[in-house]
Design a protein around this motif. Structure first.
Motif: not given
Length: 150
Positions: A12-15, A18-19, A63-64, A115-118
């Protein structure tokens, strides 16, 4: 299991927002934490700090970039086919070396782990989305079989 015609419905956009916010905060914290120099560090600790700084930065930038592509798709700037090209997939990021992380101060060590977790959370989502997308595209199945044959 709930079936949907959109392969990205679980994201979702919200997720995404958030990330994205989490990644930006971690990137800012990492910049500050890894910039601090400690003249009492041994050569091994200095090397560990440099290596982990690069790994953390790479993970967060991957990720970004992936999240920005997701945002662009939702804004209508990319098609689903454009979104799922190899160039826009989540890039590879090397895992931290726990032995080296153990040498770091608490702040940088925490950031390496966070950072690994993300990265791994986003990696699981990206793999799920890619798998769902590929299931809906029979040509990809044929391409995969041809690739394995050669």
């Amino acid at each position: 299991m709930f079936q949907t015609s959109r392969p990205d419905a679980c994201l979702t956009t919200k997720l995404i927002d958030s990330l994205y916010c989490e990644a930006l905060v971690l990137a800012d914290e990492a910049r500050s934490a890894f910039e601090e120099t400690d003249i009492t560090l041994s050569p091994r600790e200095t090397l560990a700090l440099s290596c982990e700084s690069l790994k953390v930065t790479t993970r967060l930038m991957q990720v970004i970039a992936w999240l920005l592509n997701q945002k662009a798709y939702r804004a209508g700037e990319l098609t689903l086919d454009e979104l799922h090209t190899e160039e826009r997939s989540l890039g590879y990021a090397v895992a931290s070396d726990e032995e080296l992380v153990a040498l770091l101060r608490a702040g940088p060590a925490y950031l390496a782990r966070q950072s690994e977790d993300l990265y791994y959370r986003v990696h699981r989502m990206a793999a799920r989305l890619k798998g769902t997308y590929r299931e809906q595209q029979p040509v990809h199945d044929l391409h995969d079989r041809l690739e394995r044959a050669f």
